[in-house]
Write an enzyme that holds these catalytic residues in place. Sequence first.
Site, PDB file in Angstrom:
ATOM      1  N   HIS A   1       0.825  -1.207   0.000  1.00 45.43           N
ATOM      2  CA  HIS A   1       0.000   0.000   0.000  1.00 45.43           C
ATOM      3  C   HIS A   1       0.859   1.257   0.000  1.00 45.43           C
ATOM      4  O   HIS A   1       0.522   2.259  -0.649  1.00 45.43           O
ATOM      5  CB  HIS A   1      -0.929  -0.002   1.209  1.00 45.43           C
ATOM      6  CG  HIS A   1      -1.776   1.220   1.318  1.00 45.43           C
ATOM      7  ND1 HIS A   1      -1.522   2.214   2.234  1.00 45.43           N
ATOM      8  CD2 HIS A   1      -2.855   1.637   0.609  1.00 45.43           C
ATOM      9  CE1 HIS A   1      -2.408   3.177   2.098  1.00 45.43           C
ATOM     10  NE2 HIS A   1      -3.228   2.861   1.126  1.00 45.43           N
TER      11      HIS A   1
ATOM     12  N   GLU B   1       1.751   2.032  -3.437  1.00 44.46           N
ATOM     13  CA  GLU B   1       0.648   2.615  -4.203  1.00 44.46           C
ATOM     14  C   GLU B   1       0.754   4.141  -4.186  1.00 44.46           C
ATOM     15  O   GLU B   1       0.446   4.813  -5.171  1.00 44.46           O
ATOM     16  CB  GLU B   1      -0.692   2.167  -3.631  1.00 44.46           C
ATOM     17  CG  GLU B   1      -1.890   2.690  -4.399  1.00 44.46           C
ATOM     18  CD  GLU B   1      -3.194   2.544  -3.633  1.00 44.46           C
ATOM     19  OE1 GLU B   1      -4.045   3.445  -3.753  1.00 44.46           O
ATOM     20  OE2 GLU B   1      -3.345   1.548  -2.903  1.00 44.46           O
ATOM     21  N   HIS B   2       1.205   4.686  -3.057  1.00 41.66           N
ATOM     22  CA  HIS B   2       1.397   6.130  -2.947  1.00 41.66           C
ATOM     23  C   HIS B   2       2.708   6.577  -3.594  1.00 41.66           C
ATOM     24  O   HIS B   2       2.736   7.573  -4.326  1.00 41.66           O
ATOM     25  CB  HIS B   2       1.395   6.538  -1.465  1.00 41.66           C
ATOM     26  CG  HIS B   2       0.058   6.443  -0.817  1.00 41.66           C
ATOM     27  ND1 HIS B   2      -0.732   7.548  -0.572  1.00 41.66           N
ATOM     28  CD2 HIS B   2      -0.649   5.378  -0.365  1.00 41.66           C
ATOM     29  CE1 HIS B   2      -1.862   7.164   0.005  1.00 41.66           C
ATOM     30  NE2 HIS B   2      -1.834   5.844   0.146  1.00 41.66           N
TER      31      HIS B   2
ATOM     32  N   GLU C   1      -3.462   8.413   6.835  1.00 40.91           N
ATOM     33  CA  GLU C   1      -4.615   7.694   6.268  1.00 40.91           C
ATOM     34  C   GLU C   1      -5.105   6.624   7.236  1.00 40.91           C
ATOM     35  O   GLU C   1      -6.307   6.431   7.404  1.00 40.91           O
ATOM     36  CB  GLU C   1      -4.221   7.059   4.940  1.00 40.91           C
ATOM     37  CG  GLU C   1      -5.357   6.287   4.273  1.00 40.91           C
ATOM     38  CD  GLU C   1      -4.930   5.634   2.972  1.00 40.91           C
ATOM     39  OE1 GLU C   1      -5.666   4.744   2.498  1.00 40.91           O
ATOM     40  OE2 GLU C   1      -3.872   5.989   2.425  1.00 40.91           O
TER      41      GLU C   1
END
Length: 473
Positions: A90, A93-94, A172
């Site tokens: 994840h 992903e950023h 997040e």
Amino acid sequence: MQPFHTTPFLLAPLLPFVAGAVVTAATPAGAAAQEPERGLDVHIPYTHFTLENGLNVLVHEDRSLPVVSVNLWYHVGSANERPGRTGFAHLFEHVMFEGSANVPRGDFDSRLEAAGGYSNGSTTPDRTNYWENVPSNALELALWLEADRMGWLLETMDQRKLDIQREVVKNERRQRYENAPYGLASEAILAGLFPPEHPYHWPVIGSMDDLAAADLDDVMAFFRTWYAPNNATLSIAGAVSSGQVRRLVERWFGEIPAGPPVPPVGAPDPELAFTPRLVLEDDVRLPRLYLTWHSPPAYGQEDAVMDIVASVLAGGKSSRLHRRLVHEEEIAQDVTAWQQGQKLGGSFRIVATARPGVGLATLEAAIREEIDTLVRDGIRREEMERAVHDFETRLVRALESVGGFGGKADRLNEYHFFTGNPGFVRNDLARYHRADAAGVADLAGRLLQERHSVVLSVVPRGGAELAAAAGDR
């Protein structure tokens, strides 16, 4: 790779996608013919080729509008991480949007937007995907952007970039998990459903401790292992030709070297020996009950059957649990159920929010009674038909678009990843038409009655007495 120089694009207006019925088309050479058993005949024609570096490429030609979707799946998700080093998939992903050798930070989105396009991405336990929807004359731009970050991301990766994106992900996590009502429920369920050594034991976003402990060497090693052309599939759908796509893909991806052999992912038997009963006190007004069982993996016959079970139990206002819990007895605000098939196994979940003053033991008893009734008496013909028609409708609506999440490009990639057959759409529909009432009741009995489940009660702070009763079933 040389920097990509563009001439101004002649932009066609991006109109809303309007489609009629999905129709069949000739199956391309090399793709096996598949005959649906009953119902809609849906087909996504495609061609498939593989570069020397191992990159699989799928192409679907759809010239109904001058748009194209570039959809790239890396076969890596949180299941490819290890305890103590979670959240990396994840995190990338950023990071993948933060610049590469020839695309400075911020240029990825600005170039796409200037060409009339847009992009997105997502991470699951099994895969990470990125897609761009652009006018068809911007296809080469989208391919170049994706190729640059596949082959040349690490040239700009440094401690500062890691620290910035680490803080973004940690924030997040605070917003979506730790400070959101019921936000920690999914993490608690995964920890109860899967043993610590199972790759589905932790959430996709990872833990705060693991994110804080990640160093630059760890992160770069993770990228070198998993983000290589031999561990990816590129799906392109829209107003293109297969020949055009092949030339462009070979130009921009062909020089990226293959990565090392992809390590296998081991998954120990996660079957529960008892029913864990968990209680979370949270800043919520109403208690909520979560019942979760182990279930079949994605895209098998039993996966479809459990989709039907979910629809019969809680698929809309006419479903059994909604009718009883929400309308007749008025003990629940809402109730939902779903089957989540994944690569290494699945889970079946029922979630119900209690009305004020109602304890979760009451909801659990009613839910289990309805499961028992379904298993004992079976399901009605109209319930079966409604469930199958609902799946058909949702599939066809998704396929009205060539891009985005669930569109044709994404669907080809999904079928290829989970089944090895990009043209699985006909088989997908056939799974639901093969199901019969007796088989639905039988599988529901084996999975929901005979197996243990994780029972999670999320209650207001100081309201532990509202939790589902202790004890086993």
